[in-house]
Design an enzyme around this catalytic site. Sequence first.
Site, PDB file in Angstrom:
ATOM      1  N   ARG A 151       0.848  -1.206   0.000  1.00 38.66           N
ATOM      2  CA  ARG A 151       0.000   0.000   0.000  1.00 38.66           C
ATOM      3  C   ARG A 151       0.873   1.241   0.000  1.00 38.66           C
ATOM      4  O   ARG A 151       2.068   1.168   0.266  1.00 38.66           O
ATOM      5  CB  ARG A 151      -0.836   0.041   1.298  1.00 38.66           C
ATOM      6  CG  ARG A 151      -1.916  -0.964   1.374  1.00 38.66           C
ATOM      7  CD  ARG A 151      -2.768  -0.742   2.605  1.00 38.66           C
ATOM      8  NE  ARG A 151      -2.222  -1.335   3.814  1.00 38.66           N
ATOM      9  CZ  ARG A 151      -2.029  -0.677   4.957  1.00 38.66           C
ATOM     10  NH1 ARG A 151      -2.316   0.603   5.039  1.00 38.66           N
ATOM     11  NH2 ARG A 151      -1.547  -1.293   6.013  1.00 38.66           N
ATOM     12  N   ILE A 164       3.078   4.497   0.047  1.00 31.84           N
ATOM     13  CA  ILE A 164       4.373   4.882  -0.514  1.00 31.84           C
ATOM     14  C   ILE A 164       5.123   3.648  -1.022  1.00 31.84           C
ATOM     15  O   ILE A 164       5.693   3.661  -2.122  1.00 31.84           O
ATOM     16  CB  ILE A 164       5.204   5.619   0.575  1.00 31.84           C
ATOM     17  CG1 ILE A 164       4.558   6.974   0.895  1.00 31.84           C
ATOM     18  CG2 ILE A 164       6.655   5.774   0.141  1.00 31.84           C
ATOM     19  CD1 ILE A 164       5.175   7.706   2.087  1.00 31.84           C
ATOM     20  N   TYR A 212       6.919   7.629  17.309  1.00 33.36           N
ATOM     21  CA  TYR A 212       7.181   7.621  15.860  1.00 33.36           C
ATOM     22  C   TYR A 212       8.416   8.461  15.520  1.00 33.36           C
ATOM     23  O   TYR A 212       9.301   8.023  14.780  1.00 33.36           O
ATOM     24  CB  TYR A 212       5.940   8.165  15.159  1.00 33.36           C
ATOM     25  CG  TYR A 212       5.990   8.192  13.653  1.00 33.36           C
ATOM     26  CD1 TYR A 212       5.769   7.033  12.917  1.00 33.36           C
ATOM     27  CD2 TYR A 212       6.213   9.381  12.963  1.00 33.36           C
ATOM     28  CE1 TYR A 212       5.782   7.063  11.517  1.00 33.36           C
ATOM     29  CE2 TYR A 212       6.228   9.416  11.571  1.00 33.36           C
ATOM     30  CZ  TYR A 212       6.011   8.248  10.856  1.00 33.36           C
ATOM     31  OH  TYR A 212       6.025   8.289   9.485  1.00 33.36           O
TER      32      TYR A 212
HETATM   33  P1  NDP Z   1       0.628   2.742   4.827  1.00 30.83           P
HETATM   34  O1  NDP Z   1      -0.056   2.707   6.149  1.00 30.83           O
HETATM   35  O2  NDP Z   1      -0.121   3.188   3.621  1.00 30.83           O
HETATM   36  O3  NDP Z   1       1.266   1.297   4.524  1.00 30.83           O
HETATM   37  C1  NDP Z   1       2.046   0.675   5.503  1.00 30.83           C
HETATM   38  C2  NDP Z   1       2.723  -0.512   4.893  1.00 30.83           C
HETATM   39  O4  NDP Z   1       3.550  -1.130   5.893  1.00 30.83           O
HETATM   40  C3  NDP Z   1       1.747  -1.571   4.410  1.00 30.83           C
HETATM   41  O5  NDP Z   1       2.259  -2.143   3.237  1.00 30.83           O
HETATM   42  C4  NDP Z   1       1.768  -2.595   5.538  1.00 30.83           C
HETATM   43  O6  NDP Z   1       1.546  -3.911   5.105  1.00 30.83           O
HETATM   44  C5  NDP Z   1       3.210  -2.486   5.995  1.00 30.83           C
HETATM   45  N1  NDP Z   1       3.413  -2.962   7.351  1.00 30.83           N
HETATM   46  C6  NDP Z   1       2.906  -2.470   8.508  1.00 30.83           C
HETATM   47  N2  NDP Z   1       3.340  -3.190   9.549  1.00 30.83           N
HETATM   48  C7  NDP Z   1       4.148  -4.157   9.038  1.00 30.83           C
HETATM   49  C8  NDP Z   1       4.887  -5.216   9.596  1.00 30.83           C
HETATM   50  N3  NDP Z   1       4.906  -5.450  10.920  1.00 30.83           N
HETATM   51  N4  NDP Z   1       5.597  -6.024   8.772  1.00 30.83           N
HETATM   52  C9  NDP Z   1       5.577  -5.829   7.431  1.00 30.83           C
HETATM   53  N5  NDP Z   1       4.897  -4.848   6.840  1.00 30.83           N
HETATM   54  C10 NDP Z   1       4.184  -4.018   7.639  1.00 30.83           C
HETATM   55  O7  NDP Z   1       1.948   3.611   5.074  1.00 30.83           O
HETATM   56  P2  NDP Z   1       2.592   4.798   4.211  1.00 30.83           P
HETATM   57  O8  NDP Z   1       2.731   4.377   2.809  1.00 30.83           O
HETATM   58  O9  NDP Z   1       1.915   6.047   4.538  1.00 30.83           O
HETATM   59  O10 NDP Z   1       4.050   4.882   4.885  1.00 30.83           O
HETATM   60  C11 NDP Z   1       5.139   4.138   4.418  1.00 30.83           C
HETATM   61  C12 NDP Z   1       6.390   4.625   5.119  1.00 30.83           C
HETATM   62  O11 NDP Z   1       6.559   6.009   4.882  1.00 30.83           O
HETATM   63  C13 NDP Z   1       6.329   4.456   6.619  1.00 30.83           C
HETATM   64  O12 NDP Z   1       7.618   4.091   7.105  1.00 30.83           O
HETATM   65  C14 NDP Z   1       5.947   5.829   7.110  1.00 30.83           C
HETATM   66  O13 NDP Z   1       6.393   6.054   8.421  1.00 30.83           O
HETATM   67  C15 NDP Z   1       6.683   6.693   6.119  1.00 30.83           C
HETATM   68  N6  NDP Z   1       6.138   8.037   5.983  1.00 30.83           N
HETATM   69  C16 NDP Z   1       4.851   8.254   5.563  1.00 30.83           C
HETATM   70  C17 NDP Z   1       4.387   9.552   5.419  1.00 30.83           C
HETATM   71  C18 NDP Z   1       3.020   9.844   4.916  1.00 30.83           C
HETATM   72  O14 NDP Z   1       2.681  11.029   4.818  1.00 30.83           O
HETATM   73  N7  NDP Z   1       2.213   8.867   4.574  1.00 30.83           N
HETATM   74  C19 NDP Z   1       5.240  10.690   5.731  1.00 30.83           C
HETATM   75  C20 NDP Z   1       6.555  10.356   6.168  1.00 30.83           C
HETATM   76  C21 NDP Z   1       6.971   9.073   6.274  1.00 30.83           C
HETATM   77  P3  NDP Z   1       0.065  -4.573   4.906  1.00 30.83           P
HETATM   78  O15 NDP Z   1      -0.714  -3.650   4.006  1.00 30.83           O
HETATM   79  O16 NDP Z   1       0.375  -5.861   4.251  1.00 30.83           O
HETATM   80  O17 NDP Z   1      -0.507  -4.678   6.273  1.00 30.83           O
END
Ligand code: NDP
Length: 239
Positions: free
Chosen positions: A17, A19, A145
């Site tokens: 999902r 990014i 975080y």
């Molecule tokens: P999402 O919530 O859209 O997606 C999170 C992803 O991480 C999913 O693919 C999920 O997998 C996976 N995930 C969560 N927990 C685990 C785990 N224990 N093991 C393996 N996979 C896991 O997140 P974003 O796309 O918003 O964020 C991605 C990264 O970017 C993160 O590190 C976030 O901190 C960082 N970020 C995001 C920002 C934003 O504005 N969105 C800003 C700055 C940084 P599944 O779907 O299979 O559960």
Amino acid sequence: MNETASPRSVLVTGGSRGIGRTIVERFLADGHRVTCASTSGEAPAGALGVACDVTDAAQVDAAFAAAEEAHGPVTVAVANAGITRDTLILRMSDDDWDAVVDVNLKGAFHVAKRATRSMLRAKGGRLVFIGSVVGLHGTPGQVNYAATKTGLIGMARALTREVGRKGITANVVAPGFIETEMTAVLPEERRAEYLAQIPAGRLGSTDDVAAAVAFLASDQARYISGAVVPVDGGLGMGH
Ligand code: NDP
């Protein structure tokens, strides 16, 4: 590494999902072989999807083994999986702290450790950690975080000193506020507050982040390591 370079074996955590998904799609579009490791195991068409909880070293090891079986030694690893459990410190439970540290920091450690093993054998590789502007800027309600995102910078810099001579780079991409499910749940007034602070006047797109990751994984970025690359529309002013 770019469209014209030979295909490489890339592993992205949290690529189902947001990014991570766009990062996977970008590497696929550039002609690379991509493994997408996330809790659900879902992946965009064309990528190998592997169910993997990054908090468990054995599952990370198995995901790399699956990637290497299908695509060869992983030479680009993107530690992107991340979660939030936001609340003010007086309400933050140990569970809120542990859950976020386990996924964002320990998960990245598991990925970096397993990836480094392959990269040392391959005599080179690219580690990219997805941090956040919050790691250097701070945000109320995100003590857990923010600490993990700052921690990734220390991890990338220590790794740079450990394995820099082996052709391995380690960098952090620090997105600002990006349109994803994570930011979709923000209250409207918080969203307006953020927008007012972003010099670019808009939230970022997942493509903006994927472009920076693709660059850091490319041959052109071979002399860049230990860096924090902000993708935040100027919010953090270069930090
Ligand atoms: P999402 O919530 O859209 O997606 C999170 C992803 O991480 C999913 O693919 C999920 O997998 C996976 N995930 C969560 N927990 C685990 C785990 N224990 N093991 C393996 N996979 C896991 O997140 P974003 O796309 O918003 O964020 C991605 C990264 O970017 C993160 O590190 C976030 O901190 C960082 N970020 C995001 C920002 C934003 O504005 N969105 C800003 C700055 C940084 P599944 O779907 O299979 O559960």
